[in-house]
Design a protein around this motif. Structure first.
Motif, PDB file in Angstrom:
ATOM      1  N   LYS A   1       0.803  -1.143  -0.119  1.00 22.71           N
ATOM      2  CA  LYS A   1       0.050  -0.037   0.089  1.00 22.71           C
ATOM      3  C   LYS A   1       0.779   1.227  -0.115  1.00 22.71           C
ATOM      4  N   LYS A   2       0.229   2.147  -0.679  1.00 25.23           N
ATOM      5  CA  LYS A   2       1.048   3.650  -0.855  1.00 25.23           C
ATOM      6  C   LYS A   2       0.511   4.572   0.556  1.00 25.23           C
ATOM      7  N   LYS A   3       1.472   5.589   0.827  1.00 22.49           N
ATOM      8  CA  LYS A   3       1.135   6.332   1.857  1.00 22.49           C
ATOM      9  C   LYS A   3       0.217   7.361   1.427  1.00 22.49           C
ATOM     10  N   GLU A   4      -1.116   6.768   1.230  1.00 25.54           N
ATOM     11  CA  GLU A   4      -2.063   7.655   0.450  1.00 25.54           C
ATOM     12  C   GLU A   4      -3.542   7.486   1.398  1.00 25.54           C
TER      13      GLU A   4
ATOM     14  N   LYS B   1       3.178  17.170   8.846  1.00 27.67           N
ATOM     15  CA  LYS B   1       3.486  16.328   9.538  1.00 27.67           C
ATOM     16  C   LYS B   1       4.158  14.979   8.853  1.00 27.67           C
ATOM     17  N   PHE B   2       3.381  15.163   7.605  1.00 28.49           N
ATOM     18  CA  PHE B   2       3.435  13.810   6.652  1.00 28.49           C
ATOM     19  C   PHE B   2       4.043  14.021   5.266  1.00 28.49           C
ATOM     20  N   PRO B   3       4.982  14.610   4.921  1.00 23.11           N
ATOM     21  CA  PRO B   3       5.536  14.908   3.770  1.00 23.11           C
ATOM     22  C   PRO B   3       5.471  13.869   2.720  1.00 23.11           C
ATOM     23  N   ASP B   4       5.487  12.614   3.249  1.00 30.72           N
ATOM     24  CA  ASP B   4       5.474  11.350   2.285  1.00 30.72           C
ATOM     25  C   ASP B   4       4.194  11.000   1.876  1.00 30.72           C
TER      26      ASP B   4
ATOM     27  N   SER C   1      -9.251  24.349  -1.536  1.00 31.33           N
ATOM     28  CA  SER C   1      -7.984  23.679  -0.900  1.00 31.33           C
ATOM     29  C   SER C   1      -6.797  24.682  -1.396  1.00 31.33           C
ATOM     30  N   LYS C   2      -6.802  25.451  -2.224  1.00 27.84           N
ATOM     31  CA  LYS C   2      -5.998  26.506  -2.845  1.00 27.84           C
ATOM     32  C   LYS C   2      -5.865  27.629  -1.693  1.00 27.84           C
ATOM     33  N   LYS C   3      -7.225  27.922  -1.165  1.00 30.16           N
ATOM     34  CA  LYS C   3      -7.120  28.877  -0.129  1.00 30.16           C
ATOM     35  C   LYS C   3      -6.125  28.486   1.326  1.00 30.16           C
ATOM     36  N   LEU C   4      -6.375  27.140   1.456  1.00 27.20           N
ATOM     37  CA  LEU C   4      -5.682  26.682   2.463  1.00 27.20           C
ATOM     38  C   LEU C   4      -4.323  26.450   2.414  1.00 27.20           C
ATOM     39  N   ASN C   5      -3.847  26.676   1.072  1.00 27.43           N
ATOM     40  CA  ASN C   5      -2.501  26.323   0.682  1.00 27.43           C
ATOM     41  C   ASN C   5      -2.086  24.775   0.830  1.00 27.43           C
ATOM     42  N   LEU C   6      -2.982  23.809   0.575  1.00 28.63           N
ATOM     43  CA  LEU C   6      -2.805  22.691   0.853  1.00 28.63           C
ATOM     44  C   LEU C   6      -1.763  21.914   0.085  1.00 28.63           C
ATOM     45  N   GLU C   7      -1.006  21.210   0.279  1.00 27.53           N
ATOM     46  CA  GLU C   7      -0.051  20.445  -0.548  1.00 27.53           C
ATOM     47  C   GLU C   7      -0.269  18.862  -0.615  1.00 27.53           C
ATOM     48  N   ARG C   8      -0.038  18.407  -1.848  1.00 27.81           N
ATOM     49  CA  ARG C   8      -0.222  16.996  -2.017  1.00 27.81           C
ATOM     50  C   ARG C   8      -1.667  16.568  -1.973  1.00 27.81           C
ATOM     51  N   VAL C   9      -2.401  17.289  -2.398  1.00 27.15           N
ATOM     52  CA  VAL C   9      -4.046  16.966  -2.587  1.00 27.15           C
ATOM     53  C   VAL C   9      -4.114  16.947  -4.195  1.00 27.15           C
TER      54      VAL C   9
ATOM     55  N   LEU D   1      -6.172   9.569  12.567  1.00 25.41           N
ATOM     56  CA  LEU D   1      -5.433   9.403  11.246  1.00 25.41           C
ATOM     57  C   LEU D   1      -3.769   9.639  11.625  1.00 25.41           C
ATOM     58  N   GLU D   2      -3.531  10.638  12.348  1.00 21.46           N
ATOM     59  CA  GLU D   2      -2.063  10.678  12.684  1.00 21.46           C
ATOM     60  C   GLU D   2      -1.289   9.318  13.445  1.00 21.46           C
ATOM     61  N   PHE D   3      -2.166   8.836  14.529  1.00 23.39           N
ATOM     62  CA  PHE D   3      -1.947   7.752  15.029  1.00 23.39           C
ATOM     63  C   PHE D   3      -1.630   6.569  13.954  1.00 23.39           C
ATOM     64  N   ILE D   4      -2.857   6.148  13.245  1.00 23.20           N
ATOM     65  CA  ILE D   4      -2.659   5.182  12.366  1.00 23.20           C
ATOM     66  C   ILE D   4      -1.597   5.440  11.183  1.00 23.20           C
ATOM     67  N   MET D   5      -1.646   6.353  10.821  1.00 28.35           N
ATOM     68  CA  MET D   5      -0.390   7.019   9.677  1.00 28.35           C
ATOM     69  C   MET D   5       0.974   6.728  10.227  1.00 28.35           C
ATOM     70  N   ASN D   6       1.173   6.713  11.467  1.00 24.84           N
ATOM     71  CA  ASN D   6       2.354   6.640  11.913  1.00 24.84           C
ATOM     72  C   ASN D   6       2.916   5.225  12.459  1.00 24.84           C
ATOM     73  N   ASN D   7       1.682   4.314  12.540  1.00 28.94           N
ATOM     74  CA  ASN D   7       1.710   2.833  13.043  1.00 28.94           C
ATOM     75  C   ASN D   7       1.451   1.766  11.750  1.00 28.94           C
ATOM     76  N   ILE D   8       2.339   1.363  11.210  1.00 30.03           N
ATOM     77  CA  ILE D   8       2.106   0.640  10.023  1.00 30.03           C
ATOM     78  C   ILE D   8       1.697  -0.704  10.510  1.00 30.03           C
ATOM     79  N   LYS D   9       2.016  -1.372  11.519  1.00 32.91           N
ATOM     80  CA  LYS D   9       1.846  -2.731  11.988  1.00 32.91           C
ATOM     81  C   LYS D   9       0.398  -2.587  12.375  1.00 32.91           C
ATOM     82  N   ILE D  10      -0.027  -1.619  13.296  1.00 32.35           N
ATOM     83  CA  ILE D  10      -1.414  -1.250  13.427  1.00 32.35           C
ATOM     84  C   ILE D  10      -2.466  -1.174  12.248  1.00 32.35           C
TER      85      ILE D  10
END
Length: 189
Positions: free
Chosen positions: A9-12, A39-42, A61-69, A144-153
């Motif tokens: 799986k990709k980091k998506e 916090k999650f540049p990848d 999304s542009k107004k928030l200056n979001l990246e990688r959307v 989300l942050e917790f699960i994104m940081n914990n690949i095994k879980i």
């Protein structure tokens, strides 16, 4: 379905559905991503779908200056489900939420607001996905942050998500319908 290798799986994060701010609340998903993307540049957020508010949501999304959307438009979601690690639903209401089951059968860990009755029939919180108190974007981002940081879980949740979809298989549901019809037929005699 072919076997899904959840280790590939990709980091998506993925959203699939109509892009609107009233029922589907894609604006809240962007608010949540706004709390995470630095916090999650990848990691990336992919939004598959369209609708009358697509341009409005893209501008937000542009107004928030979001990246990688990325806004993918209307596409066959299958390749996105196969790649995504996490599926995000932010709907205010749904009748059933078939898109959750679609994502789960490909091993995308489902996240959803506990904002409609049938969501608890699909997601067993912290077993095969994550349920968040309705419209609590801060907690949604935290979970989300917790699960994104914990690949095994994440992988355990993905395996359990795939397994959960079995109870909704055509074979299981079809057999239930046949049983109902046979019972009704017996009662007529």
């Amino acid at each position: 379905l072919e076997n899904i290798n959840i280790k590939n799986k990709k980091k998506e994060l993925l959203y699939v559905g109509r892009v609107d701010t009233y029922h589907k609340r894609v604006d809240l998903l962007l608010d949540i991503w706004n709390r995470l993307y630095e916090k999650f540049p990848d990691w990336k957020l992919k939004i598959v779908g369209g609708g009358n508010e697509l341009n409005e949501v893209m501008n937000y999304s542009k107004k928030l200056n979001l990246e990688r959307v990325s806004f993918e438009g209307f596409q066959n979601p299958e390749p996105y489900y196969k790649r995504a690690s996490i599926f995000c639903m932010t709907s205010s209401s749904e009748s059933f939420g078939m898109v959750l089951l679609e994502a789960m059968q490909y091993g995308a860990v489902p996240f959803a607001f506990n904002s409609y009755l049938s969501v608890t029939d699909i997601i067993d919180d912290k077993k095969n996905g994550i349920l968040i108190s309705s419209f609590d974007c801060i907690d949604y981002a935290k979970q989300l942050e917790f699960i994104m940081n914990n690949i095994k879980i994440r992988q355990v949740l993905a395996e359990n998500a795939i397994a959960k979809t079995e109870i909704f298989s055509v074979k299981k549901i079809g057999d239930m319908w046949i049983q109902i019809f046979e019972t009704m037929n017996l009662n007529k005699n």
